[in-house]
Design a protein around this motif. Structure first.
Motif, PDB file in Angstrom:
ATOM      1  N   VAL A   1       0.855  -1.188   0.000  1.00  0.00           N
ATOM      2  CA  VAL A   1       0.000   0.000   0.000  1.00  0.00           C
ATOM      3  C   VAL A   1       0.888   1.233   0.000  1.00  0.00           C
ATOM      4  CG1 VAL A   1      -1.732   1.306   1.285  1.00  0.00           C
ATOM      5  CG2 VAL A   1      -1.858  -1.193   1.211  1.00  0.00           C
ATOM      6  N   LEU A   2       0.746   2.067  -1.028  1.00  0.00           N
ATOM      7  CA  LEU A   2       1.515   3.308  -1.124  1.00  0.00           C
ATOM      8  C   LEU A   2       0.747   4.481  -0.528  1.00  0.00           C
ATOM      9  CD1 LEU A   2       2.890   2.945  -4.767  1.00  0.00           C
ATOM     10  CD2 LEU A   2       3.989   2.260  -2.632  1.00  0.00           C
ATOM     11  N   VAL A   3      -0.562   4.489  -0.727  1.00  0.00           N
ATOM     12  CA  VAL A   3      -1.440   5.503  -0.151  1.00  0.00           C
ATOM     13  C   VAL A   3      -2.578   4.751   0.528  1.00  0.00           C
ATOM     14  CG1 VAL A   3      -2.989   7.444  -0.601  1.00  0.00           C
ATOM     15  CG2 VAL A   3      -0.899   7.192  -1.952  1.00  0.00           C
ATOM     16  N   ALA A   4      -2.693   4.933   1.841  1.00  0.00           N
ATOM     17  CA  ALA A   4      -3.734   4.234   2.590  1.00  0.00           C
ATOM     18  C   ALA A   4      -5.116   4.716   2.157  1.00  0.00           C
ATOM     19  CB  ALA A   4      -3.542   4.466   4.084  1.00  0.00           C
ATOM     20  N   ARG A   5      -6.087   3.846   2.298  1.00  0.00           N
ATOM     21  CA  ARG A   5      -7.458   4.145   1.890  1.00  0.00           C
ATOM     22  C   ARG A   5      -8.006   5.354   2.647  1.00  0.00           C
ATOM     23  NH1 ARG A   5     -11.514   0.155  -0.016  1.00  0.00           N
ATOM     24  NH2 ARG A   5      -9.553  -0.900  -0.286  1.00  0.00           N
ATOM     25  N   TYR A   6      -8.581   6.291   1.918  1.00  0.00           N
ATOM     26  CA  TYR A   6      -9.284   7.408   2.533  1.00  0.00           C
ATOM     27  C   TYR A   6     -10.384   7.907   1.610  1.00  0.00           C
ATOM     28  CZ  TYR A   6      -6.295  10.830   0.001  1.00  0.00           C
ATOM     29  OH  TYR A   6      -5.640  11.570  -0.937  1.00  0.00           O
ATOM     30  N   PRO A   7     -11.336   8.668   2.159  1.00  0.00           N
ATOM     31  CA  PRO A   7     -12.559   8.969   1.412  1.00  0.00           C
ATOM     32  C   PRO A   7     -12.430  10.130   0.430  1.00  0.00           C
ATOM     33  CG  PRO A   7     -12.706   9.887   3.600  1.00  0.00           C
ATOM     34  CD  PRO A   7     -11.406   9.123   3.535  1.00  0.00           C
ATOM     35  N   PHE A   8     -13.278  10.089  -0.572  1.00  0.00           N
ATOM     36  CA  PHE A   8     -13.499  11.233  -1.450  1.00  0.00           C
ATOM     37  C   PHE A   8     -14.947  11.191  -1.881  1.00  0.00           C
ATOM     38  CE2 PHE A   8     -12.752   7.988  -4.610  1.00  0.00           C
ATOM     39  CZ  PHE A   8     -13.523   8.361  -5.697  1.00  0.00           C
ATOM     40  N   LYS A   9     -15.411  12.284  -2.420  1.00  0.00           N
ATOM     41  CA  LYS A   9     -16.806  12.363  -2.848  1.00  0.00           C
ATOM     42  C   LYS A   9     -16.839  12.743  -4.323  1.00  0.00           C
ATOM     43  CE  LYS A   9     -19.873  13.910  -0.031  1.00  0.00           C
ATOM     44  NZ  LYS A   9     -20.716  14.712   0.850  1.00  0.00           N
ATOM     45  N   LEU A  10     -17.567  11.973  -5.099  1.00  0.00           N
ATOM     46  CA  LEU A  10     -17.818  12.314  -6.493  1.00  0.00           C
ATOM     47  C   LEU A  10     -18.985  13.296  -6.477  1.00  0.00           C
ATOM     48  CD1 LEU A  10     -16.730  11.561  -9.277  1.00  0.00           C
ATOM     49  CD2 LEU A  10     -18.519   9.841  -9.427  1.00  0.00           C
ATOM     50  N   LEU A  11     -18.729  14.516  -6.879  1.00  0.00           N
ATOM     51  CA  LEU A  11     -19.705  15.590  -6.693  1.00  0.00           C
ATOM     52  C   LEU A  11     -20.816  15.577  -7.729  1.00  0.00           C
ATOM     53  CD1 LEU A  11     -17.284  18.566  -5.961  1.00  0.00           C
ATOM     54  CD2 LEU A  11     -18.324  16.973  -4.352  1.00  0.00           C
ATOM     55  N   THR A  12     -21.988  15.999  -7.279  1.00  0.00           N
ATOM     56  CA  THR A  12     -23.071  16.286  -8.214  1.00  0.00           C
ATOM     57  C   THR A  12     -22.716  17.605  -8.901  1.00  0.00           C
ATOM     58  OG1 THR A  12     -24.324  17.562  -6.606  1.00  0.00           O
ATOM     59  CG2 THR A  12     -24.773  15.176  -6.711  1.00  0.00           C
TER      60      THR A  12
ATOM     61  N   GLN B   1     -16.210  19.504   4.150  1.00  0.00           N
ATOM     62  CA  GLN B   1     -17.575  19.087   3.845  1.00  0.00           C
ATOM     63  C   GLN B   1     -17.617  18.175   2.622  1.00  0.00           C
ATOM     64  OE1 GLN B   1     -20.345  22.315   3.508  1.00  0.00           O
ATOM     65  NE2 GLN B   1     -21.982  21.032   2.774  1.00  0.00           N
ATOM     66  N   LEU B   2     -16.733  18.404   1.673  1.00  0.00           N
ATOM     67  CA  LEU B   2     -16.730  17.619   0.438  1.00  0.00           C
ATOM     68  C   LEU B   2     -15.743  16.451   0.482  1.00  0.00           C
ATOM     69  CD1 LEU B   2     -16.960  20.546  -2.124  1.00  0.00           C
ATOM     70  CD2 LEU B   2     -18.800  19.061  -1.306  1.00  0.00           C
ATOM     71  N   ASN B   3     -15.135  16.223   1.650  1.00  0.00           N
ATOM     72  CA  ASN B   3     -14.109  15.183   1.791  1.00  0.00           C
ATOM     73  C   ASN B   3     -12.930  15.401   0.848  1.00  0.00           C
ATOM     74  OD1 ASN B   3     -15.138  13.721   3.908  1.00  0.00           O
ATOM     75  ND2 ASN B   3     -16.317  12.353   2.608  1.00  0.00           N
ATOM     76  N   TYR B   4     -12.580  16.642   0.607  1.00  0.00           N
ATOM     77  CA  TYR B   4     -11.388  16.965  -0.177  1.00  0.00           C
ATOM     78  C   TYR B   4     -10.201  16.976   0.778  1.00  0.00           C
ATOM     79  CZ  TYR B   4     -13.735  18.089  -4.567  1.00  0.00           C
ATOM     80  OH  TYR B   4     -14.423  18.014  -5.747  1.00  0.00           O
ATOM     81  N   VAL B   5      -9.777  15.777   1.153  1.00  0.00           N
ATOM     82  CA  VAL B   5      -8.776  15.591   2.201  1.00  0.00           C
ATOM     83  C   VAL B   5      -7.445  16.231   1.819  1.00  0.00           C
ATOM     84  CG1 VAL B   5      -7.506  13.855   3.515  1.00  0.00           C
ATOM     85  CG2 VAL B   5      -9.918  13.502   3.004  1.00  0.00           C
ATOM     86  N   ASP B   6      -6.972  15.987   0.618  1.00  0.00           N
ATOM     87  CA  ASP B   6      -5.666  16.526   0.229  1.00  0.00           C
ATOM     88  C   ASP B   6      -5.667  18.046   0.171  1.00  0.00           C
ATOM     89  OD1 ASP B   6      -4.362  14.036   0.029  1.00  0.00           O
ATOM     90  OD2 ASP B   6      -5.234  13.719  -1.950  1.00  0.00           O
TER      91      ASP B   6
END
Length: 144
Positions: A37-48, A85-90
């Motif tokens: 694993v190079l980047v561990a699993r984390y969330p994102f949101k595909l926006l409307t 709010q949009l899970n834009y973690v980076d």
């Protein structure tokens, strides 16, 4: 689970792939090389489309104030909340790095860094940020 081999550093969904995915829901992604694993699993949101337009408006407002040298502390915080709010973690992490450079003795910045690192599944970094928050006299009501 959906997998796709990637050559290079980025992968862009095809129009058909993007249209097939439900919008406005949380997804997770990670990056692996073989079994490592190079980047561990984390969330994102595909926006409307309305979410995307709102995000673009917020980004443009933030960027125009930044270019004019008129960003205030509340603008940084507001944009961080948009990213969160949009899970834009980076994007949120990048913003927090800049906030820590501007105000390195603010424990609230390190509290926020702790949360974003946990969201990104980086517990070692989260612990460092949490320790820094406590060192600066911050009080974390969730992680004392």
């Amino acid at each position: 689970m959906w997998n796709v081999p990637v050559k290079g550093h980025t992968y862009v969904l095809t129009t058909a792939q993007a249209q097939a995915m439900p919008k406005g829901v949380n997804y997770s992604w990670d990056v692996k090389s073989g079994s490592q694993v190079l980047v561990a699993r984390y969330p994102f949101k595909l926006l409307t489309l309305p979410q995307y337009k709102w995000f673009q408006e917020q980004t443009q407002s933030y960027d125009s104030k930044k270019a004019a040298g008129k960003l205030q502390r509340s603008d940084w915080t507001d944009y961080l909340l948009v990213c969160s709010q949009l899970n834009y973690v980076d994007e949120g992490l990048d913003l927090l790095y800049k906030m820590a450079e501007m105000d390195p003795n603010n424990p609230a910045v390190y509290r926020a860094l702790t949360r974003v690192y946990l969201q990104k599944n980086c517990p070692v970094h989260a612990l460092r940020a949490h320790d820094k928050e406590l060192e600066l006299g911050g009080l974390d009501p969730v992680y004392p």
